[in-house]
Scaffold this active site. Structure first.
Site, PDB file in Angstrom:
ATOM      1  CE1 TYR A 144      45.456  29.567  35.358  1.00 44.56           C
ATOM      2  CE2 TYR A 144      46.587  27.715  36.043  1.00 44.56           C
ATOM      3  CZ  TYR A 144      46.604  28.925  35.530  1.00 44.56           C
ATOM      4  OH  TYR A 144      47.634  29.670  35.129  1.00 44.56           O
ATOM      5  CB  SER A 145      37.782  28.505  38.987  1.00 46.49           C
ATOM      6  OG  SER A 145      38.423  29.187  39.990  1.00 46.49           O
ATOM      7  CB  CYS A 163      34.854  33.465  42.377  1.00 46.52           C
ATOM      8  SG  CYS A 163      36.317  32.434  41.836  1.00 46.52           S
ATOM      9  CD  GLU A 179      38.368  28.634  45.412  1.00 47.84           C
ATOM     10  OE1 GLU A 179      38.151  27.410  46.132  1.00 47.84           O
ATOM     11  OE2 GLU A 179      38.061  28.432  44.141  1.00 47.84           O
ATOM     12  CE1 TYR A 189      47.042  33.642  42.843  1.00 42.83           C
ATOM     13  CE2 TYR A 189      46.934  32.844  45.148  1.00 42.83           C
ATOM     14  CZ  TYR A 189      47.743  32.990  44.103  1.00 42.83           C
ATOM     15  OH  TYR A 189      49.092  32.682  44.069  1.00 42.83           O
TER      16      TYR A 189
HETATM   17  C1  LIG Z   1      41.938  28.445  43.623  1.00 43.29           C
HETATM   18  C2  LIG Z   1      42.515  29.403  42.429  1.00 43.29           C
HETATM   19  C3  LIG Z   1      41.742  29.140  41.303  1.00 43.29           C
HETATM   20  C4  LIG Z   1      42.148  30.067  40.108  1.00 43.29           C
HETATM   21  N1  LIG Z   1      41.485  30.075  39.017  1.00 43.29           N
HETATM   22  C5  LIG Z   1      41.884  31.060  38.195  1.00 43.29           C
HETATM   23  C6  LIG Z   1      41.472  31.142  36.793  1.00 43.29           C
HETATM   24  O1  LIG Z   1      40.375  30.404  36.851  1.00 43.29           O
HETATM   25  N2  LIG Z   1      41.702  31.851  35.930  1.00 43.29           N
HETATM   26  C7  LIG Z   1      42.847  32.458  35.925  1.00 43.29           C
HETATM   27  O2  LIG Z   1      43.361  33.072  35.062  1.00 43.29           O
HETATM   28  N3  LIG Z   1      43.690  32.528  37.180  1.00 43.29           N
HETATM   29  C8  LIG Z   1      43.255  31.641  38.400  1.00 43.29           C
HETATM   30  N4  LIG Z   1      44.040  31.694  39.225  1.00 43.29           N
HETATM   31  C9  LIG Z   1      45.355  32.215  39.225  1.00 43.29           C
HETATM   32  C10 LIG Z   1      46.348  31.211  38.658  1.00 43.29           C
HETATM   33  O3  LIG Z   1      46.375  30.083  39.650  1.00 43.29           O
HETATM   34  C11 LIG Z   1      47.662  31.825  38.497  1.00 43.29           C
HETATM   35  O4  LIG Z   1      48.214  32.321  39.638  1.00 43.29           O
HETATM   36  C12 LIG Z   1      47.866  32.616  37.392  1.00 43.29           C
HETATM   37  O5  LIG Z   1      47.239  32.174  36.045  1.00 43.29           O
HETATM   38  C13 LIG Z   1      49.384  33.263  37.303  1.00 43.29           C
HETATM   39  O6  LIG Z   1      50.058  32.381  37.017  1.00 43.29           O
HETATM   40  P1  LIG Z   1      51.351  32.235  36.181  1.00 43.29           P
HETATM   41  O7  LIG Z   1      52.150  31.125  36.145  1.00 43.29           O
HETATM   42  O8  LIG Z   1      50.919  32.932  34.701  1.00 43.29           O
HETATM   43  O9  LIG Z   1      52.225  33.687  36.882  1.00 43.29           O
HETATM   44  P2  LIG Z   1      53.482  33.138  37.524  1.00 43.29           P
HETATM   45  O10 LIG Z   1      54.659  32.914  36.771  1.00 43.29           O
HETATM   46  O11 LIG Z   1      53.092  32.406  38.757  1.00 43.29           O
HETATM   47  O12 LIG Z   1      53.742  34.839  37.945  1.00 43.29           O
HETATM   48  C14 LIG Z   1      52.960  35.357  38.924  1.00 43.29           C
HETATM   49  C15 LIG Z   1      53.681  36.116  39.946  1.00 43.29           C
HETATM   50  O13 LIG Z   1      53.933  37.207  39.103  1.00 43.29           O
HETATM   51  C16 LIG Z   1      54.173  38.282  40.222  1.00 43.29           C
HETATM   52  N5  LIG Z   1      53.104  39.484  39.816  1.00 43.29           N
HETATM   53  C17 LIG Z   1      51.977  39.256  39.099  1.00 43.29           C
HETATM   54  N6  LIG Z   1      51.584  40.444  38.685  1.00 43.29           N
HETATM   55  C18 LIG Z   1      52.388  41.445  38.875  1.00 43.29           C
HETATM   56  C19 LIG Z   1      52.466  42.703  39.001  1.00 43.29           C
HETATM   57  N7  LIG Z   1      51.272  43.459  38.148  1.00 43.29           N
HETATM   58  N8  LIG Z   1      53.533  43.457  39.236  1.00 43.29           N
HETATM   59  C20 LIG Z   1      54.493  42.648  39.821  1.00 43.29           C
HETATM   60  N9  LIG Z   1      54.712  41.493  40.066  1.00 43.29           N
HETATM   61  C21 LIG Z   1      53.562  40.753  39.530  1.00 43.29           C
HETATM   62  C22 LIG Z   1      53.764  37.704  41.415  1.00 43.29           C
HETATM   63  O14 LIG Z   1      54.895  37.648  42.424  1.00 43.29           O
HETATM   64  C23 LIG Z   1      52.861  36.803  41.046  1.00 43.29           C
HETATM   65  O15 LIG Z   1      52.812  35.603  42.244  1.00 43.29           O
HETATM   66  C24 LIG Z   1      43.468  30.790  40.516  1.00 43.29           C
HETATM   67  C25 LIG Z   1      44.116  30.760  41.733  1.00 43.29           C
HETATM   68  C26 LIG Z   1      43.720  30.108  42.503  1.00 43.29           C
HETATM   69  C27 LIG Z   1      44.317  30.118  43.811  1.00 43.29           C
HETATM   70  N1  LIG Z   2      39.214  30.596  42.628  1.00 48.24           N
HETATM   71  C1  LIG Z   2      40.022  31.661  42.417  1.00 48.24           C
HETATM   72  O1  LIG Z   2      40.714  31.751  43.652  1.00 48.24           O
HETATM   73  C2  LIG Z   2      40.039  32.280  41.470  1.00 48.24           C
HETATM   74  C3  LIG Z   2      39.544  32.130  40.126  1.00 48.24           C
HETATM   75  C4  LIG Z   2      39.723  32.720  39.075  1.00 48.24           C
HETATM   76  C5  LIG Z   2      40.314  33.840  39.085  1.00 48.24           C
HETATM   77  N2  LIG Z   2      40.969  34.306  40.216  1.00 48.24           N
HETATM   78  C6  LIG Z   2      41.834  35.594  40.307  1.00 48.24           C
HETATM   79  O2  LIG Z   2      40.877  36.598  40.045  1.00 48.24           O
HETATM   80  C7  LIG Z   2      41.597  37.468  39.250  1.00 48.24           C
HETATM   81  C8  LIG Z   2      40.837  38.239  38.372  1.00 48.24           C
HETATM   82  O3  LIG Z   2      41.412  38.928  37.548  1.00 48.24           O
HETATM   83  P1  LIG Z   2      41.348  39.091  36.052  1.00 48.24           P
HETATM   84  O4  LIG Z   2      42.719  39.806  35.317  1.00 48.24           O
HETATM   85  O5  LIG Z   2      40.782  38.215  35.201  1.00 48.24           O
HETATM   86  O6  LIG Z   2      40.190  40.516  36.120  1.00 48.24           O
HETATM   87  P2  LIG Z   2      40.204  41.705  35.538  1.00 48.24           P
HETATM   88  O7  LIG Z   2      39.746  41.149  33.939  1.00 48.24           O
HETATM   89  O8  LIG Z   2      41.340  42.620  35.474  1.00 48.24           O
HETATM   90  O9  LIG Z   2      38.938  42.376  35.973  1.00 48.24           O
HETATM   91  C9  LIG Z   2      38.720  42.606  37.239  1.00 48.24           C
HETATM   92  C10 LIG Z   2      37.959  43.715  37.491  1.00 48.24           C
HETATM   93  O10 LIG Z   2      37.744  44.104  38.798  1.00 48.24           O
HETATM   94  C11 LIG Z   2      37.936  45.330  39.169  1.00 48.24           C
HETATM   95  N3  LIG Z   2      38.835  45.500  40.468  1.00 48.24           N
HETATM   96  C12 LIG Z   2      39.966  45.948  40.711  1.00 48.24           C
HETATM   97  N4  LIG Z   2      40.118  46.170  41.939  1.00 48.24           N
HETATM   98  C13 LIG Z   2      39.005  45.746  42.595  1.00 48.24           C
HETATM   99  C14 LIG Z   2      38.379  46.076  44.020  1.00 48.24           C
HETATM  100  N5  LIG Z   2      39.327  46.219  45.040  1.00 48.24           N
HETATM  101  N6  LIG Z   2      37.307  45.755  44.344  1.00 48.24           N
HETATM  102  C15 LIG Z   2      36.366  45.429  43.382  1.00 48.24           C
HETATM  103  N7  LIG Z   2      36.916  45.268  41.981  1.00 48.24           N
HETATM  104  C16 LIG Z   2      38.076  45.451  41.550  1.00 48.24           C
HETATM  105  C17 LIG Z   2      38.860  45.849  38.037  1.00 48.24           C
HETATM  106  O11 LIG Z   2      38.583  47.159  37.917  1.00 48.24           O
HETATM  107  P3  LIG Z   2      39.805  48.087  37.215  1.00 48.24           P
HETATM  108  O12 LIG Z   2      41.186  47.158  36.634  1.00 48.24           O
HETATM  109  O13 LIG Z   2      39.609  49.121  36.226  1.00 48.24           O
HETATM  110  O14 LIG Z   2      40.707  48.742  38.579  1.00 48.24           O
HETATM  111  C18 LIG Z   2      38.138  45.117  36.917  1.00 48.24           C
HETATM  112  O15 LIG Z   2      37.047  45.761  36.609  1.00 48.24           O
HETATM  113  C19 LIG Z   2      43.162  36.967  39.145  1.00 48.24           C
HETATM  114  O16 LIG Z   2      43.924  37.645  40.001  1.00 48.24           O
HETATM  115  C20 LIG Z   2      42.975  35.667  39.200  1.00 48.24           C
HETATM  116  O17 LIG Z   2      43.912  35.093  39.669  1.00 48.24           O
HETATM  117  C21 LIG Z   2      40.952  33.603  41.468  1.00 48.24           C
END
Ligand SMILES: Cc1cc2nc3c(=O)[nH]c(=O)nc-3n(C[C@H](O)[C@H](O)[C@H](O)COP(=O)(O)OP(=O)(O)OC[C@H]3O[C@@H](n4cnc5c(N)ncnc54)[C@H](O)[C@@H]3O)c2cc1C
Ligand SMILES: NC(=O)c1ccc[n+]([C@@H]2O[C@H](COP(=O)([O-])OP(=O)(O)OC[C@H]3O[C@@H](n4cnc5c(N)ncnc54)[C@H](OP(=O)(O)O)[C@@H]3O)[C@@H](O)[C@H]2O)c1
Length: 365
Positions: free
Chosen positions: A146-147, A323, A363, A365
């Site tokens: 998690y960021s 991000c 970054e 994901y």
């Molecule tokens: C560097 C980094 C930073 C991140 N920062 C954040 C952050 O700040 N906040 C945040 O909320 N998350 C963040 N994430 C994402 C976070 O790490 C988790 O992946 C996310 O919270 C989901 O984890 P979980 O254990 O709840 O889901 P899990 O139990 O691990 O389930 C996830 C799995 O469910 C499946 N899945 C998910 N959606 C669907 C779908 N619609 N249909 C079918 N299958 C699906 C996929 O196989 C997926 O891998 C970050 C990820 C990375 C790599």
């Molecule tokens: N450091 C990291 O790597 C990091 C940190 C934090 C979060 N994450 C990841 O970031 C994601 C955030 O998801 P969330 O559920 O919080 O977001 P969310 O609330 O669903 O918002 C995402 C927004 O982006 C839009 N969107 C969908 N597809 C897009 C595309 N191709 N280009 C641009 N915008 C698009 C969505 O629109 P519509 O839904 O209307 O299509 C929505 O408005 C998660 O997958 C999380 O794991 C990664």
């Protein structure tokens, strides 16, 4: 010494000790020295200033030393992986609040955990969380990253907490069953006082630039806002002896509905405090469209400022950070391709150079 001032979420506010250092311009100087053409004339170069220069033989048994790469990002004192899954840190949940409206599609929570200063993180880093319980094979759950959403000082200003911004993952699988993500649901359901097992800190990609006068363009979708909240608190809500931001911070945030906007009150306060230094633009995908009727994604909003963004990207001290959702990267590349093409520039090659110069940081994901 750094102080939290005017915290937008004044859960408590106290003076704090914070490792101080001097603002480093060394990378700038190093860059200049590295490209100092005059240097070519001082050694074995045959041609200098159009005249033939004497060539002197040099015999040395020493291996030439390679100049250390000097980062333009704030890597000083950055700690990586102090805690690993085998020796994690167990903190306590101090606060956990839902920050999206009841009618928002999905829930996002803001949570604060105690660290007692034991997880010394920098803005832009992440932590790992190991959720309680066991997986379907009877093994402890794996960590999820998690960021970090708070500045290094933390939301309470005492360097003793870490905050996260977490979206509760709930989806319907191919069999029509509702599946809850393990770690996100564990986190969103945490009650104050509960233990949280953490690892880290990790990550260097999203560290802030050293230059306090930089232009910092932040592109976030949903919870991708986390590292930028961390940056922006440091820039606008805190006072640091060694960092006083006087550049331009420009945030683009994409969310589905206005009820899913994350931290809008804090950003409004920042805008009020520093109108010259902070810009914020939202892309609310399910409520807004552009003139052509296209869904308002972050790249659609950016396209409205195409010329301005492209001009900023030509500057040496503009840094872009992205991000959130993986899909956003391609969408942003697509608009950049057309912008760069107007100047006859191949965007992918230009982006490679920006990445090398640490000015394009991703970054997703
Ligand atoms: C560097 C980094 C930073 C991140 N920062 C954040 C952050 O700040 N906040 C945040 O909320 N998350 C963040 N994430 C994402 C976070 O790490 C988790 O992946 C996310 O919270 C989901 O984890 P979980 O254990 O709840 O889901 P899990 O139990 O691990 O389930 C996830 C799995 O469910 C499946 N899945 C998910 N959606 C669907 C779908 N619609 N249909 C079918 N299958 C699906 C996929 O196989 C997926 O891998 C970050 C990820 C990375 C790599
Ligand atoms: N450091 C990291 O790597 C990091 C940190 C934090 C979060 N994450 C990841 O970031 C994601 C955030 O998801 P969330 O559920 O919080 O977001 P969310 O609330 O669903 O918002 C995402 C927004 O982006 C839009 N969107 C969908 N597809 C897009 C595309 N191709 N280009 C641009 N915008 C698009 C969505 O629109 P519509 O839904 O209307 O299509 C929505 O408005 C998660 O997958 C999380 O794991 C990664």
């Amino acid at each position: 010494m750094a102080t939290a001032v005017n915290a937008a979420v004044p859960l408590s506010s106290s003076k704090s000790s914070y490792p101080s250092g001097s603002v480093r311009f060394s990378s700038f100087l190093q860059d200049r020295i590295g490209f100092n053409k005059a240097g070519f004339c001082n050694g074995n170069s045959a041609v200098c200033g159009g005249r033939l220069a004497p060539v002197r033989a040099q015999v040395t048994t020493e291996v030439p030393t390679k100049a250390a790469k000097v980062s333009k990002k704030n890597e000083e004192g950055v700690v990586i992986n102090k805690y690993k899954p085998k020796n994690p840190y167990v903190g306590k949940c101090l606060l956990n609040t839902k920050i999206t409206g009841d009618d928002a599609p999905g829930e996002t929570w803001h949570m604060v955990f105690s660290t007692e200063g034991e997880i010394p993180y920098s803005e832009g880093q992440s932590v790992g969380v190991i959720p309680d319980g066991i997986d379907k094979n009877g093994k402890p759950h794996k960590l999820r990253l998690y960021s970090i959403a708070s500045s290094a000082l933390g939301d309470f200003g005492n360097s003793k907490t870490v905050s996260l911004c977490v979206k509760r993952l709930v989806y319907t699988n191919d069999q029509g069953e509702i599946v809850k993500g393990v770690c996100s649901n564990f986190l969103c359901d945490l009650k104050p006082g509960a233990d949280v097992t953490m690892t880290g800190p990790v990550g260097k990609e999203m560290l802030m630039p050293i230059d306090p006068s930089a232009t910092i363009i932040m592109l976030a979708t949903g919870t991708g806002i986390a590292p930028f909240r961390s940056f922006l608190w440091k820039m606008f809500f805190e006072r640091h002896d060694d960092y006083k931001f006087n550049g331009l911070a420009w945030l683009f945030l994409g969310v589905p509905t206005s009820s899913s906007l994350l931290y809008p009150d804090e950003f409004a306060k920042m805008k009020e405090k520093a109108p010259e230094n902070f810009r914020v633009d939202y892309a609310i995908s399910r409520e807004q469209t552009n003139e052509k009727g296209d869904k308002m994604y972050i790249q659609t909003r950016m396209a409205e400022y195409a010329e301005e963004l492209w001009e900023l990207l030509k500057k040496d001290n503009t840094y872009v950070y992205m991000c959130g959702l993986k899909g956003m990267e391609k969408g942003i590349d697509d608009i950049m391709v057309s912008l760069a093409a107007r100047d006859g520039i191949d965007w992918l090659e230009y982006k490679r150079q920006l990445k090398k110069a640490e000015q394009w940081n991703v970054e997703v994901y």
